[in-house]
Design a protein around this motif. Sequence first.
Motif, PDB file in Angstrom:
ATOM      1  N   THR A  90      14.650   9.846  -9.035  1.00 13.39           N
ATOM      2  CA  THR A  90      13.558   8.976  -9.429  1.00 13.39           C
ATOM      3  C   THR A  90      13.762   7.606  -8.792  1.00 13.39           C
ATOM      4  OG1 THR A  90      13.380  10.124 -11.551  1.00 13.39           O
ATOM      5  CG2 THR A  90      12.297   7.992 -11.381  1.00 13.39           C
ATOM      6  N   ILE A  91      12.724   7.113  -8.110  1.00 16.36           N
ATOM      7  CA  ILE A  91      12.797   5.816  -7.425  1.00 16.36           C
ATOM      8  C   ILE A  91      11.653   4.940  -7.913  1.00 16.36           C
ATOM      9  CG2 ILE A  91      12.645   4.635  -5.196  1.00 16.36           C
ATOM     10  CD1 ILE A  91      13.937   7.039  -3.910  1.00 16.36           C
ATOM     11  N   TYR A  92      11.980   3.681  -8.225  1.00 17.52           N
ATOM     12  CA  TYR A  92      10.989   2.703  -8.652  1.00 17.52           C
ATOM     13  C   TYR A  92      10.838   1.651  -7.563  1.00 17.52           C
ATOM     14  CZ  TYR A  92      11.324   4.787 -13.265  1.00 17.52           C
ATOM     15  OH  TYR A  92      11.289   5.668 -14.310  1.00 17.52           O
ATOM     16  N   ILE A  93       9.583   1.357  -7.216  1.00 19.22           N
ATOM     17  CA  ILE A  93       9.284   0.410  -6.132  1.00 19.22           C
ATOM     18  C   ILE A  93       8.342  -0.654  -6.655  1.00 19.22           C
ATOM     19  CG2 ILE A  93       8.216   0.150  -3.854  1.00 19.22           C
ATOM     20  CD1 ILE A  93       9.130   2.971  -3.208  1.00 19.22           C
ATOM     21  N   ASP A  94       8.654  -1.908  -6.340  1.00 18.28           N
ATOM     22  CA  ASP A  94       7.834  -3.047  -6.740  1.00 18.28           C
ATOM     23  C   ASP A  94       6.587  -3.088  -5.861  1.00 18.28           C
ATOM     24  OD1 ASP A  94       6.715  -5.507  -7.345  1.00 18.28           O
ATOM     25  OD2 ASP A  94       8.661  -6.506  -7.543  1.00 18.28           O
ATOM     26  N   PRO A  95       5.376  -2.992  -6.447  1.00 16.31           N
ATOM     27  CA  PRO A  95       4.164  -3.010  -5.637  1.00 16.31           C
ATOM     28  C   PRO A  95       3.856  -4.382  -5.040  1.00 16.31           C
ATOM     29  CG  PRO A  95       3.583  -2.995  -7.952  1.00 16.31           C
ATOM     30  CD  PRO A  95       5.074  -2.822  -7.883  1.00 16.31           C
ATOM     31  N   ALA A  96       4.554  -5.412  -5.495  1.00 11.70           N
ATOM     32  CA  ALA A  96       4.300  -6.760  -4.976  1.00 11.70           C
ATOM     33  C   ALA A  96       4.972  -6.993  -3.633  1.00 11.70           C
ATOM     34  CB  ALA A  96       4.779  -7.804  -5.985  1.00 11.70           C
ATOM     35  N   ASN A  97       6.154  -6.388  -3.423  1.00 12.90           N
ATOM     36  CA  ASN A  97       6.894  -6.664  -2.186  1.00 12.90           C
ATOM     37  C   ASN A  97       7.544  -5.424  -1.574  1.00 12.90           C
ATOM     38  OD1 ASN A  97       9.108  -6.201  -3.910  1.00 12.90           O
ATOM     39  ND2 ASN A  97       9.260  -8.390  -4.403  1.00 12.90           N
ATOM     40  N   GLY A  98       7.396  -4.290  -2.197  1.00 13.74           N
ATOM     41  CA  GLY A  98       7.935  -3.056  -1.639  1.00 13.74           C
ATOM     42  C   GLY A  98       9.418  -2.851  -1.841  1.00 13.74           C
ATOM     43  N   GLN A  99      10.051  -3.686  -2.635  1.00 13.42           N
ATOM     44  CA  GLN A  99      11.488  -3.550  -2.847  1.00 13.42           C
ATOM     45  C   GLN A  99      11.792  -2.411  -3.832  1.00 13.42           C
ATOM     46  OE1 GLN A  99      12.177  -7.699  -4.028  1.00 13.42           O
ATOM     47  NE2 GLN A  99      13.550  -7.882  -2.256  1.00 13.42           N
TER      48      GLN A  99
ATOM     49  N   GLY B  56       0.801  -1.199   0.000  1.00 16.09           N
ATOM     50  CA  GLY B  56       0.000   0.000   0.000  1.00 16.09           C
ATOM     51  C   GLY B  56       0.843   1.261   0.000  1.00 16.09           C
ATOM     52  N   ILE B  57       0.156   2.386  -0.104  1.00 15.13           N
ATOM     53  CA  ILE B  57       0.873   3.651  -0.236  1.00 15.13           C
ATOM     54  C   ILE B  57       1.611   4.033   1.035  1.00 15.13           C
ATOM     55  CG2 ILE B  57      -1.148   5.028   0.415  1.00 15.13           C
ATOM     56  CD1 ILE B  57      -0.106   7.146  -1.601  1.00 15.13           C
ATOM     57  N   ASP B  58       1.106   3.636   2.211  1.00 15.59           N
ATOM     58  CA  ASP B  58       1.816   3.986   3.445  1.00 15.59           C
ATOM     59  C   ASP B  58       3.204   3.353   3.474  1.00 15.59           C
ATOM     60  OD1 ASP B  58      -0.207   5.559   4.382  1.00 15.59           O
ATOM     61  OD2 ASP B  58      -1.086   4.038   5.685  1.00 15.59           O
ATOM     62  N   GLN B  59       3.280   2.092   3.028  1.00 15.08           N
ATOM     63  CA  GLN B  59       4.586   1.427   2.994  1.00 15.08           C
ATOM     64  C   GLN B  59       5.496   2.093   1.969  1.00 15.08           C
ATOM     65  OE1 GLN B  59       4.442  -2.853   2.620  1.00 15.08           O
ATOM     66  NE2 GLN B  59       6.622  -2.996   2.042  1.00 15.08           N
ATOM     67  N   VAL B  60       4.926   2.478   0.840  1.00 12.97           N
ATOM     68  CA  VAL B  60       5.717   3.161  -0.181  1.00 12.97           C
ATOM     69  C   VAL B  60       6.247   4.483   0.353  1.00 12.97           C
ATOM     70  CG1 VAL B  60       5.606   4.297  -2.434  1.00 12.97           C
ATOM     71  CG2 VAL B  60       4.523   2.067  -2.113  1.00 12.97           C
ATOM     72  N   MET B  61       5.389   5.249   1.020  1.00 12.62           N
ATOM     73  CA  MET B  61       5.816   6.541   1.557  1.00 12.62           C
ATOM     74  C   MET B  61       6.879   6.360   2.642  1.00 12.62           C
ATOM     75  SD  MET B  61       4.253   8.739  -0.278  1.00 12.62           S
ATOM     76  CE  MET B  61       4.534  10.264   0.624  1.00 12.62           C
ATOM     77  N   ALA B  62       6.764   5.295   3.427  1.00 14.38           N
ATOM     78  CA  ALA B  62       7.776   5.031   4.459  1.00 14.38           C
ATOM     79  C   ALA B  62       9.120   4.699   3.822  1.00 14.38           C
ATOM     80  CB  ALA B  62       7.311   3.894   5.364  1.00 14.38           C
ATOM     81  N   THR B  63       9.081   3.903   2.749  1.00 11.02           N
ATOM     82  CA  THR B  63      10.314   3.560   2.040  1.00 11.02           C
ATOM     83  C   THR B  63      10.963   4.812   1.451  1.00 11.02           C
ATOM     84  OG1 THR B  63       9.475   1.360   1.486  1.00 11.02           O
ATOM     85  CG2 THR B  63      11.285   2.209   0.144  1.00 11.02           C
TER      86      THR B  63
END
Length: 471
Positions: free
Chosen positions: A348-357, A304-311
Amino acid sequence: MSSSDMDMVAEATEQGQRRAALYRSVWRWHFYAGLFVAPILLMLAVTGALYLFDREIEGIVYADLMDVAPQAAMQSASTQEAAVLAAAPGGQVTRYIPGRDAAKAHEWTVRMPDGPARTYFVDPYTATIKGSIRADRRLMAIVGDLHGELMVGKVGDWLVELAACWTFVLLVTGLFLWWPRRATLRGTLVPRLAARGRLWWRDLHAVPAFLNVFLVAFLILSGLPWAGFWGGQLASLGTLSAVTAPTPNFGAEPPRKGAVDPHAGHGGAEAAPAGPPHDPNNRDIPWAVRHAAPPAGSGAGPVGIDQVMATLAERGVTGPKLRLFYPQGPEGLYMASMIPDRAQEQRTIYIDPANGQVLDDIGWDRYSPLGKVVEWNTMAHMGRQFGLLNQLIGLASCLFIVMTVVTGVVMWWKRRPAGGGVAAPKHLAGRRIPWGFWPAIVGLSILFPMVGGSLIAVLAVDKGWRKLRAV
């Protein structure tokens, strides 16, 4: 009078006729180029001046949507997202932009199931929806569309590009016409405001145009990477050399889900992923990302977006300069684009939505030499690279362009014959294109193929018209 004196007079007369023919020939090219370029150049100047102050203008126009009362704590991004989706049943979030400061709403762009995308403005402290507008009807979206495509799509984009390239013809011929026959300040660098009639209009046309010539050339060159044809060709250079690659995040395909780039964040030189949803009006997307082929459709993963924002926060990518693009298609990724005013701080950062990596983390050190030049020029073109001074210089250049166009049109109107007509400068017998102009013509045609092609067409039409008139 002796025969030698007569020969000297004849030679002087012949030289004078040649100079007059040359001047008239250059004037004709300047006239016809201006006739085509003037309306588009005027539109570019006005919309460009507005776009320089896009944040300030929208802050006033949309104050009721953007302004919020700061409080002690903000609601989480996922809470805001839930409020937006509740207000837009069946919609899919495509982009999230935090507020520019603590007193501004956060913006959420949603692809609607039964209509155009909408941007929702959310109070981040209460997760209250303040309102929404169609994304393509937002004031600066309209200004951007006018500036880039005349609001008619690809045809408009090509017309703007063609006009921009032909502006170089105006610059070259205008410099020739401006060039003083004798050293003098008045009429060359300072307009003769005490003059009357055509001389007054000529000075108001020629002097500002000369003072603005290098800024106009810069604005054209720095804006062309966004044009459809020229920009696409420039972006394709990235496949030829690492030195000419527009930016490291330009590549044929995005990284695959689950495949972490071991060089992410460490200045690696590996090929990078494709960009966000194509949005021709969003000038905040880096040039190469905009030209990269975007994935189609929409998709999401368990992250979810919260995990993405934390990363992103762990990597220092937060705040008002962040644009977070949601995954597009089953293989899509989260793309966080940090676009500060200074190009050197882009990231620019790319994040995998499947596992947050994190699949890739791209900064200025990964940009190629060409990419750095293009991105720096783009931010300067938009009036952001060096703050308010940049905006004011850009505004002055736009106002000078408006003055040059208006005075040129006035001079043309004043010299039109009573019965109407184009009133082009009449051709005098003599060489039409001086040899000294050919290097510039060839160079412009190579650098800007649209100029070369259209130049051939204009020469053919001009020659055919002269033959018809001779019949």
